[in-house]
Design a protein around this motif. Sequence first.
Motif, PDB file in Angstrom:
ATOM      1  N   LEU A  60       8.520  12.891  -2.170  1.00  0.00           N
ATOM      2  CA  LEU A  60       8.249  11.615  -2.840  1.00  0.00           C
ATOM      3  C   LEU A  60       9.543  10.866  -3.109  1.00  0.00           C
ATOM      4  CD1 LEU A  60       5.891   9.954  -4.435  1.00  0.00           C
ATOM      5  CD2 LEU A  60       7.069  10.876  -6.431  1.00  0.00           C
ATOM      6  N   PHE A  61      10.534  11.560  -3.662  1.00  0.00           N
ATOM      7  CA  PHE A  61      11.823  10.925  -3.935  1.00  0.00           C
ATOM      8  C   PHE A  61      12.464  10.418  -2.650  1.00  0.00           C
ATOM      9  CE2 PHE A  61      11.869  13.047  -8.112  1.00  0.00           C
ATOM     10  CZ  PHE A  61      12.403  12.034  -8.891  1.00  0.00           C
ATOM     11  N   ALA A  62      12.417  11.225  -1.605  1.00  0.00           N
ATOM     12  CA  ALA A  62      13.079  10.850  -0.355  1.00  0.00           C
ATOM     13  C   ALA A  62      12.442   9.615   0.266  1.00  0.00           C
ATOM     14  CB  ALA A  62      13.031  12.018   0.627  1.00  0.00           C
ATOM     15  N   VAL A  63      11.114   9.613   0.388  1.00  0.00           N
ATOM     16  CA  VAL A  63      10.420   8.494   1.035  1.00  0.00           C
ATOM     17  C   VAL A  63      10.593   7.209   0.237  1.00  0.00           C
ATOM     18  CG1 VAL A  63       8.177   7.583   1.711  1.00  0.00           C
ATOM     19  CG2 VAL A  63       8.753   9.961   2.227  1.00  0.00           C
ATOM     20  N   THR A  64      10.358   7.278  -1.051  1.00  0.00           N
ATOM     21  CA  THR A  64      10.460   6.067  -1.860  1.00  0.00           C
ATOM     22  C   THR A  64      11.901   5.564  -1.935  1.00  0.00           C
ATOM     23  OG1 THR A  64      10.587   7.403  -3.890  1.00  0.00           O
ATOM     24  CG2 THR A  64       8.428   6.580  -3.258  1.00  0.00           C
ATOM     25  N   SER A  65      12.858   6.477  -1.927  1.00  0.00           N
ATOM     26  CA  SER A  65      14.256   6.051  -2.003  1.00  0.00           C
ATOM     27  C   SER A  65      14.723   5.396  -0.715  1.00  0.00           C
ATOM     28  CB  SER A  65      15.149   7.239  -2.351  1.00  0.00           C
ATOM     29  OG  SER A  65      14.862   7.707  -3.652  1.00  0.00           O
ATOM     30  N   VAL A  66      14.149   5.786   0.422  1.00  0.00           N
ATOM     31  CA  VAL A  66      14.458   5.083   1.672  1.00  0.00           C
ATOM     32  C   VAL A  66      14.078   3.616   1.542  1.00  0.00           C
ATOM     33  CG1 VAL A  66      13.790   4.816   4.094  1.00  0.00           C
ATOM     34  CG2 VAL A  66      14.322   7.090   3.197  1.00  0.00           C
ATOM     35  N   PHE A  67      12.890   3.366   1.019  1.00  0.00           N
ATOM     36  CA  PHE A  67      12.455   1.986   0.822  1.00  0.00           C
ATOM     37  C   PHE A  67      13.325   1.282  -0.216  1.00  0.00           C
ATOM     38  CE2 PHE A  67       8.698   3.666   2.901  1.00  0.00           C
ATOM     39  CZ  PHE A  67       8.245   2.590   3.657  1.00  0.00           C
ATOM     40  N   SER A 101       4.388  -3.896 -11.481  1.00  0.00           N
ATOM     41  CA  SER A 101       3.599  -3.333 -12.576  1.00  0.00           C
ATOM     42  C   SER A 101       2.146  -3.122 -12.174  1.00  0.00           C
ATOM     43  CB  SER A 101       3.693  -4.244 -13.800  1.00  0.00           C
ATOM     44  OG  SER A 101       5.011  -4.224 -14.320  1.00  0.00           O
ATOM     45  N   ILE A 102       1.600  -4.017 -11.363  1.00  0.00           N
ATOM     46  CA  ILE A 102       0.224  -3.831 -10.871  1.00  0.00           C
ATOM     47  C   ILE A 102       0.137  -2.550 -10.036  1.00  0.00           C
ATOM     48  CG2 ILE A 102      -1.540  -4.769  -9.331  1.00  0.00           C
ATOM     49  CD1 ILE A 102      -0.591  -7.577 -10.205  1.00  0.00           C
ATOM     50  N   CYS A 103       1.121  -2.346  -9.159  1.00  0.00           N
ATOM     51  CA  CYS A 103       1.130  -1.141  -8.323  1.00  0.00           C
ATOM     52  C   CYS A 103       1.351   0.114  -9.154  1.00  0.00           C
ATOM     53  CB  CYS A 103       2.206  -1.254  -7.253  1.00  0.00           C
ATOM     54  SG  CYS A 103       1.944  -2.586  -6.054  1.00  0.00           S
ATOM     55  N   LEU A 104       2.230   0.018 -10.160  1.00  0.00           N
ATOM     56  CA  LEU A 104       2.492   1.177 -11.011  1.00  0.00           C
ATOM     57  C   LEU A 104       1.226   1.613 -11.748  1.00  0.00           C
ATOM     58  CD1 LEU A 104       4.483   3.188 -12.253  1.00  0.00           C
ATOM     59  CD2 LEU A 104       4.951   1.498 -14.038  1.00  0.00           C
ATOM     60  N   PHE A 105       0.475   0.666 -12.255  1.00  0.00           N
ATOM     61  CA  PHE A 105      -0.762   1.016 -12.949  1.00  0.00           C
ATOM     62  C   PHE A 105      -1.733   1.695 -11.989  1.00  0.00           C
ATOM     63  CE2 PHE A 105      -5.016  -0.183 -14.689  1.00  0.00           C
ATOM     64  CZ  PHE A 105      -4.955   0.597 -15.830  1.00  0.00           C
ATOM     65  N   GLY A 106      -1.716   1.259 -10.725  1.00  0.00           N
ATOM     66  CA  GLY A 106      -2.571   1.896  -9.729  1.00  0.00           C
ATOM     67  C   GLY A 106      -2.236   3.358  -9.505  1.00  0.00           C
ATOM     68  N   VAL A 107      -0.950   3.727  -9.663  1.00  0.00           N
ATOM     69  CA  VAL A 107      -0.540   5.122  -9.480  1.00  0.00           C
ATOM     70  C   VAL A 107      -1.320   6.046 -10.406  1.00  0.00           C
ATOM     71  CG1 VAL A 107       1.376   6.751  -9.739  1.00  0.00           C
ATOM     72  CG2 VAL A 107       1.776   4.526  -8.672  1.00  0.00           C
ATOM     73  N   SER A 108      -1.577   5.578 -11.617  1.00  0.00           N
ATOM     74  CA  SER A 108      -2.213   6.441 -12.615  1.00  0.00           C
ATOM     75  C   SER A 108      -3.614   6.876 -12.228  1.00  0.00           C
ATOM     76  CB  SER A 108      -2.261   5.715 -13.967  1.00  0.00           C
ATOM     77  OG  SER A 108      -3.119   4.574 -13.907  1.00  0.00           O
ATOM     78  N   TRP A 109      -4.258   6.161 -11.319  1.00  0.00           N
ATOM     79  CA  TRP A 109      -5.635   6.466 -10.936  1.00  0.00           C
ATOM     80  C   TRP A 109      -5.725   7.292  -9.663  1.00  0.00           C
ATOM     81  CZ3 TRP A 109      -9.407   5.418 -14.336  1.00  0.00           C
ATOM     82  CH2 TRP A 109      -9.135   4.478 -15.331  1.00  0.00           C
ATOM     83  N   MET A 110      -4.594   7.596  -9.032  1.00  0.00           N
ATOM     84  CA  MET A 110      -4.632   8.287  -7.751  1.00  0.00           C
ATOM     85  C   MET A 110      -4.937   9.781  -7.927  1.00  0.00           C
ATOM     86  SD  MET A 110      -4.257   5.895  -5.594  1.00  0.00           S
ATOM     87  CE  MET A 110      -5.139   4.876  -6.796  1.00  0.00           C
ATOM     88  N   PHE A 119       1.113   4.003  -3.499  1.00  0.00           N
ATOM     89  CA  PHE A 119       1.190   3.062  -4.626  1.00  0.00           C
ATOM     90  C   PHE A 119       2.578   3.086  -5.264  1.00  0.00           C
ATOM     91  CE2 PHE A 119      -3.302   2.548  -4.255  1.00  0.00           C
ATOM     92  CZ  PHE A 119      -3.586   1.352  -4.899  1.00  0.00           C
ATOM     93  N   TRP A 120       3.196   4.271  -5.348  1.00  0.00           N
ATOM     94  CA  TRP A 120       4.530   4.341  -5.945  1.00  0.00           C
ATOM     95  C   TRP A 120       5.564   3.674  -5.052  1.00  0.00           C
ATOM     96  CZ3 TRP A 120       7.114   4.127 -10.028  1.00  0.00           C
ATOM     97  CH2 TRP A 120       8.456   4.489 -10.079  1.00  0.00           C
ATOM     98  N   VAL A 121       5.425   3.796  -3.737  1.00  0.00           N
ATOM     99  CA  VAL A 121       6.331   3.106  -2.817  1.00  0.00           C
ATOM    100  C   VAL A 121       6.243   1.597  -3.021  1.00  0.00           C
ATOM    101  CG1 VAL A 121       6.681   2.494  -0.386  1.00  0.00           C
ATOM    102  CG2 VAL A 121       6.471   4.894  -1.038  1.00  0.00           C
TER     103      VAL A 121
END
Length: 417
Positions: A60-67, A101-110, A119-121
């Motif tokens: 997760l850290f690696a993929v999101t940090s690339v972006f 913030s919209i995407c972050l809130f979506g993370v909570s439901w995954m 969603f975190w990306v």
Amino acid sequence: MTLERTAQTVEGVRRRRLQLSLMVNFFLLMALYSGVLGVLLPNQIAALDPANKANNLALLFAVTSVFSTLTTPIAGALSDRTRSRWGRRSPWIAIASVIGSICLFGVSWMTSFWALMVFWVMATVAYNSMQPAMTTVIADRFPPEARGVVSGIVGAGMTAGLTAGTVVAGYLAGAQVMAYALFALAIAASCLVFVVINRESSSADLPARPFSWIAFAKGFWISPKEHPDFAWAFAGRFTVYMGYQAIAAYMLYILRDYIGLSDGDSNIAIANMAILTLICLVASSLVSGWLSDRYQRRKPFVFGASLIMGCAMLAPLLLPNMTGMWIYAGIIGLGYGMFMSIDMALMTQVLPQSTEGDEGKDLGVLTTAVNIPQIISPVMAAVLLYLFDGDYSVIFIAAVIFVFGSALCVMPIRSVR
């Protein structure tokens, strides 16, 4: 360096208001990062797949940090070229914060790891589009001789936010949706208020800059030979975050698998440790920023901060129990608070001289010195855990080497004292 193209240097009440607003924004942004990355996501990932939690967290850290690494300099460069009645930075701060913030809130439901990652990306891309614009406000609106103070104030907010986010997330870990919603709403509201009360001068009448994808891509290469101070500052920031992120990313699992706490106790422990760190961070940031401006020195503080952080990381090696972790929490606060408060001022003073208004792009490049370790260090930690049969002490050893190495990178810088 051209710093007054779209917003004049602020003075008096406007300066104090802008300093406070920047501190609040960075406080909330760092609180979000530390709470989500340090507590909420590790808990969520562990619940979804306990057996593969360390590998999944590293992925997760690696993929999101690339972006993040790609997004930050591109967004910084695009903000340099933005033409609007709200200025160059404000549209990025407002719009990107709301989308994130919209995407972050979506993370909570995954309920699956891959959906959570998507969603975190998206949230990460949005927040990393906002952050370089907000950072560049310091270069846009404050003269070099005043940046130590504002850097110390913002640094105090950032370091306090890192701690406060961990505290809040630690105590709200059992209320997942509420915790994510709190962080998402706080940063979006703060950014919207920021652009309203700190109105940026219009950039609509500035001449449009010629744009070429080839020239745009080439602009991200800053020659170490031509700009050695920029390169050394990049290397110093890179190495210190390699060490710091390796421990921070796995702190919850360190408390569980290295110290031996239960899941519930580890969430409380990480929150309580953060309170001690908070006290040390705030005091260190404010005092360091003031002393740095008083003596117009940056390098000794950054050098000393790296040594202090390295000493903090030795404590859990010598005392692999909660006593060692408490010592770590206090000393890392002193060192990291000093580093963050002065590092930002140092970064703005090693930017290449620009007549094109490229400060946002250049600061975005420097920000990749934080984002790239977020890609590499968790993966490095996961590999070390695999090679050394889950022994978390090897992460602390690697972190000490990187952080002490950072101190050496500061010494060759010539243009800043």
